[in-house]
Design an enzyme around this catalytic site. Structure first.
Site, PDB file in Angstrom:
ATOM      1  N   ASN A 268      -3.195   2.545 -10.009  1.00  0.00           N
ATOM      2  CA  ASN A 268      -3.637   1.823  -8.810  1.00  0.00           C
ATOM      3  C   ASN A 268      -3.649   0.336  -9.154  1.00  0.00           C
ATOM      4  OD1 ASN A 268      -4.587   1.923  -6.034  1.00  0.00           O
ATOM      5  ND2 ASN A 268      -6.559   1.233  -6.816  1.00  0.00           N
ATOM      6  N   LYS A 269      -4.002  -0.456  -8.181  1.00  0.00           N
ATOM      7  CA  LYS A 269      -3.969  -1.915  -8.324  1.00  0.00           C
ATOM      8  C   LYS A 269      -4.615  -2.380  -9.628  1.00  0.00           C
ATOM      9  CE  LYS A 269      -2.348  -4.250  -6.310  1.00  0.00           C
ATOM     10  NZ  LYS A 269      -0.990  -4.695  -6.718  1.00  0.00           N
TER      11      LYS A 269
ATOM     12  N   GLY B  68       0.863  -1.178   0.000  1.00  0.00           N
ATOM     13  CA  GLY B  68       0.000   0.000   0.000  1.00  0.00           C
ATOM     14  C   GLY B  68       0.900   1.229   0.000  1.00  0.00           C
ATOM     15  N   ALA B  69       0.622   2.164  -0.918  1.00  0.00           N
ATOM     16  CA  ALA B  69       1.571   3.253  -1.172  1.00  0.00           C
ATOM     17  C   ALA B  69       1.980   4.047   0.078  1.00  0.00           C
ATOM     18  CB  ALA B  69       1.005   4.177  -2.255  1.00  0.00           C
TER      19      ALA B  69
ATOM     20  N   ARG C 176      10.224  -1.472  -4.962  1.00  0.00           N
ATOM     21  CA  ARG C 176       9.015  -1.482  -5.791  1.00  0.00           C
ATOM     22  C   ARG C 176       8.953  -0.156  -6.571  1.00  0.00           C
ATOM     23  NH1 ARG C 176       3.611  -3.414  -3.089  1.00  0.00           N
ATOM     24  NH2 ARG C 176       3.219  -3.998  -5.263  1.00  0.00           N
TER      25      ARG C 176
ATOM     26  N   ASP D   2      -1.558   4.609  -6.234  1.00  0.00           N
ATOM     27  CA  ASP D   2      -0.113   4.419  -6.017  1.00  0.00           C
ATOM     28  C   ASP D   2       0.692   5.578  -6.580  1.00  0.00           C
ATOM     29  OD1 ASP D   2      -1.323   1.555  -5.980  1.00  0.00           O
ATOM     30  OD2 ASP D   2       0.575   1.531  -4.879  1.00  0.00           O
TER      31      ASP D   2
ATOM     32  N   GLN E  25      -5.787  -8.717  -2.076  1.00  0.00           N
ATOM     33  CA  GLN E  25      -5.788  -7.690  -1.025  1.00  0.00           C
ATOM     34  C   GLN E  25      -7.218  -7.363  -0.571  1.00  0.00           C
ATOM     35  OE1 GLN E  25      -3.992  -7.514  -3.830  1.00  0.00           O
ATOM     36  NE2 GLN E  25      -2.097  -6.389  -3.573  1.00  0.00           N
TER      37      GLN E  25
HETATM   38  O1  MRU Z   1       0.529  -4.017  -4.535  1.00  0.00           O
HETATM   39  P1  MRU Z   1      -0.046  -3.267  -3.380  1.00  0.00           P
HETATM   40  O2  MRU Z   1      -0.874  -4.110  -2.462  1.00  0.00           O
HETATM   41  O3  MRU Z   1       0.997  -2.460  -2.657  1.00  0.00           O
HETATM   42  O4  MRU Z   1      -1.047  -2.229  -4.075  1.00  0.00           O
HETATM   43  C1  MRU Z   1      -1.769  -1.359  -3.257  1.00  0.00           C
HETATM   44  C2  MRU Z   1      -2.730  -0.522  -3.995  1.00  0.00           C
HETATM   45  O5  MRU Z   1      -2.837  -0.568  -5.206  1.00  0.00           O
HETATM   46  C3  MRU Z   1      -3.509   0.457  -3.185  1.00  0.00           C
HETATM   47  O6  MRU Z   1      -4.777   0.645  -3.716  1.00  0.00           O
HETATM   48  C4  MRU Z   1      -2.769   1.794  -3.171  1.00  0.00           C
HETATM   49  O7  MRU Z   1      -1.434   1.626  -2.771  1.00  0.00           O
HETATM   50  C5  MRU Z   1      -3.402   2.784  -2.278  1.00  0.00           C
HETATM   51  S1  MRU Z   1      -3.218   2.333  -0.590  1.00  0.00           S
HETATM   52  C6  MRU Z   1      -3.848   3.563   0.391  1.00  0.00           C
END
Ligand code: MRU
Length: 371
Positions: free
Chosen positions: A260-261, A60-61, A102, A250, A209
């Protein structure tokens, strides 16, 4: 992970502690083990912090950003450098090790930059003073992230329907931040304001997630939640069950394109087709004004095994081609609003995001009292 950190089981407290600076190291709830096990991992070196970011023990960012800052502080705390030149060399290596984890979440790079700027202001300080100040800076960033999420919640709650279904994708909750969450912070604030929201949580293949993490934390809060597999979102919208969509980000480019994801883009297109508002909640630290549009955002490609295997069991035939981009980019035209801690940005985002980023910069200049 190289050199695995100590694992430790703790009593679950009602407040989700995603990560925490402690005298013994940086402690993370292991998100790869949720929802069935609440296991904590303690990192005592910056390399271990890099590994937990890479392996998504923390993800999560905003959480990645705070973890990176704590990793830098930990690396400097462990330094045996006897003079400033040696410490400078070590500092660069620490930052580089964490930078290589990442590529997509810009909060990682933002946090390293902020720690570097702080480090550079400490030229005349003793090594002990530098160590102490960097630890404090990372703790400020932890506290600021929670406050930003609460502010985002206050702004975003006004956009949520007074009752009915709200769809979210991935996990943009307490677990993806230092606490409270971005998209889930908006939902939490709306519920605290008396809105009767029922969350639809996309399971979010391949890393799950949504089903593992979003559902886990919303259940802890007693917020009504239904988990759906990603391919059910369209029919839920068609049946009138979804009044709004809210997701995290992200990286947000200067023109409002949102990384985003993976799967977020699909949800945004579906929402547009059904006339459902699609909102993004993210702190200003996720806005990357140096990146003009989404085509320039680096997209992380993860291990194909995340797609081919579920819970260790192979799900596809040997030898078949597989793709695993971890993120996609939703063009700004699908985004109804971007909710930040400084207010709500609307199209045209080139102007509104710049205005909010400028407001943030003014408030956080050294003269404003930030450490
Ligand atoms: O690969 P991840 O689990 O780090 O991806 C997370 C996401 O895409 C979240 O939606 C994003 O980081 C926002 S978290 C507040």
């Amino acid at each position: 992970m190289n050199d695995p950190p100590n694992d430790e089981k703790r009593n679950a407290s009602s407040m989700i502690q995603t990560l925490e600076w402690t005298p013994g190291g940086v402690v993370f709830i292991d998100q790869t083990k949720l929802p069935t096990e609440e296991v904590f991992v303690t990192c005592t070196t910056h390399q271990q912090v890099a590994d937990v970011i890479r392996n998504m023990v923390v993800r999560g960012a905003p959480a990645i950003g705070v973890a990176a800052a704590m990793g830098v502080a930990l690396g400097v705390k462990n330094s045996k450098a006897g003079n400033r030149a040696d410490l400078n060399r070590e500092f660069d290596q620490i930052c580089e090790d964490i930078r290589q984890t990442r590529p997509t979440a810009v909060n990682l790079f933002w946090a390293i930059r902020r720690m570097t700027e702080k480090f550079q202001t400490l030229q005349s300080c003793s090594i002990a003073e530098i160590q102490r100040t960097l630890i404090e800076e990372s703790q400020h960033m932890h506290a600021e992230d929670i406050a930003a999420n609460q502010a985002m919640g206050r702004h975003g709650a006004t956009l949520m329907p007074s009752s009915g279904g709200v769809l979210t994708h991935c996990n943009a909750g307490a677990l993806a931040t230092a606490g409270y969450g971005t998209a889930l912070g908006v939902i939490r604030a709306a519920v605290e304001a008396g809105k009767k929201i029922h969350v639809y949580a996309d399971e979010t293949r391949p890393f799950l997630q949504g089903s593992r993490l979003t559902a886990w934390e919303l259940m802890k809060d007693g917020i009504p939640t239904t988990v759906i597999s990603d391919n059910m979102a369209g029919v839920m919208m068609q049946q009138g069950k979804i009044g709004a969509v809210v997701v995290g980000a992200d990286r947000i480019a200067a023109n409002g394109d949102v990384a985003n994801k993976i799967g977020t883009y699909t949800v945004a297109v579906l929402a547009k087709e059904h006339g459902i508002p699609f909102y993004v909640a993210a702190p200003i630290s996720t806005v990357d004004l140096a990146t003009a549009d989404g085509s320039r955002i680096p997209i992380e490609q993860r291990n194909k095994k995340e797609v081919t295997h579920i819970a260790g069991k192979q799900m596809v035939p040997d030898g078949v081609e597989v793709e695993n981009p971890a993120f996609d980019v939703t063009p700004a035209k699908y985004v109804g609003a971007i909710i930040t801690e400084r207010g709500i940005a609307r199209s045209p985002y080139v102007e509104s995001l710049k205005r909010l980023a400028e407001a943030e910069r003014k408030l956080t200049q050294p003269s404003s009292g930030r450490h």
